[in-house]
Design an enzyme around this catalytic site. Structure first.
Site, mmCIF file in Angstrom:
data_model
loop_
_atom_site.group_PDB
_atom_site.id
_atom_site.type_symbol
_atom_site.label_atom_id
_atom_site.label_comp_id
_atom_site.label_asym_id
_atom_site.label_seq_id
_atom_site.Cartn_x
_atom_site.Cartn_y
_atom_site.Cartn_z
ATOM 1 N N GLY A 155 -8.559 23.325 -8.497
ATOM 2 C CA GLY A 155 -9.705 24.203 -8.736
ATOM 3 C C GLY A 155 -10.703 24.083 -7.605
ATOM 4 N N GLY A 157 -15.064 25.446 -6.221
ATOM 5 C CA GLY A 157 -16.367 25.992 -6.572
ATOM 6 C C GLY A 157 -17.095 25.226 -7.660
ATOM 7 C CB SER A 158 -18.895 22.997 -8.743
ATOM 8 O OG SER A 158 -19.250 22.393 -7.524
ATOM 9 N N GLY A 160 -15.597 23.527 -13.660
ATOM 10 C CA GLY A 160 -15.115 22.490 -14.567
ATOM 11 C C GLY A 160 -15.481 21.085 -14.145
ATOM 12 N NE ARG A 280 -12.417 26.442 -0.267
ATOM 13 C CZ ARG A 280 -13.642 25.919 -0.296
ATOM 14 N NH1 ARG A 280 -14.493 26.184 0.695
ATOM 15 N NH2 ARG A 280 -14.029 25.131 -1.276
#
Length: 408
Positions: A155, A157-158, A160, A280
Site C-alpha cells: 500500500g 499514501g499512508s 491504513g 517512484r
C-alpha cells in the site's frame, strides 16, 4: 509518419497531470490506460486520449498496446502510480522498451520483503515483525514495545497506517484492518514496526544520483498525513552525506537504480533510519524544479523514451510547501483566498483539490489534503515568510455532520 506516443498506465492526483504536460512538451502524444478513467478529473479537462482496460491484467494491457501500435509509434511506457509500476516494467520488457526491472519493483513494493532485504544489507531500519491476525499483532507489539506503527504490507499514501500508542489503539486499528473495513490490495498482512522518533526527511533520486534531500513534517498523530516540507533540507554536510550514503545502500540492497526512487528517513539517536523506499517520484516533485531547476518528471520521461537526461542544477533556491488539512469532518461550505494567495510574489503555486458543498471525511491518509501551497525564494527565512503569508490568506468553513440526536 506515425505520431510518437507515451503510454501512461493509470495516473495520480498530484503527479498525473505533470506527466501529461511533460509528455506534451516533449512532443509526445500521451495516452492513458486506466480501469476507471473517471477518477482522474484532469484527463477530461485536458482532453487526453484514454483507453479503458483492466490495468492489473497484463495480457489485456499487451493487447491494447499492440492495438495502439498500429496507429502510433509507441516511444515509451511508464506510470506515476506505484501499484502498476511493476506492470509497466513488464510491458516495457515485452515491447523491448527502456524500463525498470519489474522484479525489483515488486520486491520493493512488498514492505516486508523490502525490510528483509534492507536488514540483510545492514541498512538501518526500525525493528519490525510480520502479522496476519490479531494474536500475531499483539505478540509483535509486545516484543517490539509500544508505541508501534501498524501498516499494510502492500500500500501507499499512508493508507491504513497508524501509530498505536497503547493497547486500546492497537486493538482498535487491528480490528479496523482485519475487520473488513480496510480494502486490501493483496492478502491481509500487517507490518508491525517500531516507532522511530526524530525529524523526517526524504531523498529524491534519479538513477543512482541523489538529487537532493527534503525535510518534511506530518500532521498530528496517530496518523501520518504530510503537512509541510522544505527543499533542500537545512542540513550539515555530514548529515547530507550520511543520508545520501544510506540511500545508495538502499538502491544496491533492492536492485534499484533505474529511474526515480524516493526514500523516507527519520533522523534518530542512531542517525538516519530508513522508514520506506518507494520506486517512484515523491508525490509532488515541484519543489525540486523550483529550487534546483531540475524537472524530475521530464527527465524520467526522457529515460523512458531512450533520450539522454540532464540532471544539472539550473539554480539554487529554497522551496517550501504546506498542505491544507481540515480540522473536522463535515460539508465544505466554502474555501476562499486561494486566488489572493497565488498572486503573492514568491508563491509558485496554489492547488485546491476540495470543492465547496462536498463532504470532507478525514481518513488519516493522503486523501485528507484539501490543497497545497508552494513558495520559493533565494533563502529559507524569506521562503517561510512568503508561505506563511499565503496560507494565512486562505480560509474555509466546514459544517460538521449532524449527530444522531440532531437528525431525529
Amino acid at each position: 509518419m506515425a505520431r510518437r506516443a507515451l503510454i501512461l498506465i493509470e495516473g495520480t492526483q498530484n503527479n498525473g497531470p505533470l506527466y501529461l504536460q511533460a509528455a506534451q512538451r516533449l512532443d509526445l502524444h500521451p495516452i492513458t490506460l486506466s480501469a476507471d478513467p473517471a477518477q482522474y478529473e484532469y484527463l477530461a479537462a485536458e482532453g487526453i486520449e484514454v483507453v479503458r482496460v483492466d490495468t492489473h491484467n497484463l495480457n489485456a494491457l499487451i493487447h491494447e498496446c499492440t492495438r495502439l501500435r498500429a496507429t502510433y509509434d509507441i516511444a515509451g511506457i511508464t506510470s506515476a502510480h506505484e501499484p502498476v509500476y511493476a506492470t509497466a516494467g513488464k510491458l516495457c520488457r515485452y515491447f523491448d522498451l527502456p524500463g525498470p526491472n519489474p522484479a525489483s519493483i515488486e520486491r520493493c513494493c512488498d514492505k516486508f520483503t523490502q525490510r528483509q532485504l534492507l536488514a540483510e544489507a545492514g541498512v538501518p531500519i526500525p525493528a519490525y515483525r510480520l502479522a496476519t491476525n490479531a494474536t500475531e499483532v499483539e505478540s509483535a507489539a509486545t516484543e517490539i514495545g509500544l508505541p508501534v506503527i501498524l501498516k499494510p504490507v502492500v500500500g501507499g499514501g499512508s493508507y491504513g497506517v497508524r501509530l498505536c500508542r497503547d493497547v486500546d489503539e492497537l486493538v482498535e486499528h487491528t480490528t479496523y484492518l482485519l475487520g473488513g473495513k480496510h480494502i486490501w490490495r493483496s492478502s491481509p498482512r500487517i507490518l508491525v514496526e517500531e516507532f522511530a522518533k526524530g525529524p523526517l526527511y526524504w531523498t529524491n533520486i534519479m538513477g543512482d544520483e541523489v538529487i537532493g534531500i527534503e525535510a518534511a513534517e506530518f500532521g498530528p498523530p496517530p496518523h501520518f498525513v504530510y503537512r509541510e516540507g522544505i527543499f533542500p533540507a537545512p542540513l550539515t554536510d555530514d548529515e547530507h552525506e550520511r543520508m545520501a550514503d544510506v540511500s545508495l545502500s538502499c538502491l544496491r540492497a533492492l536492485s534499484l537504480g533505474w529511474g526515480p526512487t524516493h526514500i523516507e528517513f527519520r533522523w534518530t539517536k542512531r542517525g538516519p533510519v530508513v522508514i520506506e523506499v518507494n520506486p517512484r517520484l515523491a508525490a509532488g516533485p515541484e519543489p525540486v524544479l523550483l529550487a534546483y531547476g531540475i524537472d524530475l518528471v521530464t527527465e524520467h520521461i526522457k529515460l523512458v523514451i531512450g533520450d539522454e537526461w540532464d540532471l544539472r542544477r539550473g539554480n539554487s533556491h529554497i522551496a517550501a510547501w504546506r498542505s491544507l488539512l481540515p480540522d473536522r469532518d463535515g460539508i465544505l461550505d466554502w474555501l476562499d483566498g486561494d486566488s489572493r494567495a497565488a498572486a503573492l510574489p514568491g508563491v509558485a503555486e496554489v492547488k485546491i483539490y476540495a470543492k465547496p458543498k462536498t463532504a470532507i471525511i478525514r481518513r488519516g491518509d493522503y486523501r485528507d489534503s484539501m490543497g497545497v501551497v508552494i513558495a520559493v525564494s533565494p533563502n529559507l527565512a524569506k521562503t517561510k515568510a512568503i508561505l506563511q503569508r499565503a496560507v494565512d490568506l486562505i480560509d474555509w468553513s466546514i459544517t460538521p455532520f449532524p449527530t444522531v440526536g440532531e437528525q431525529e
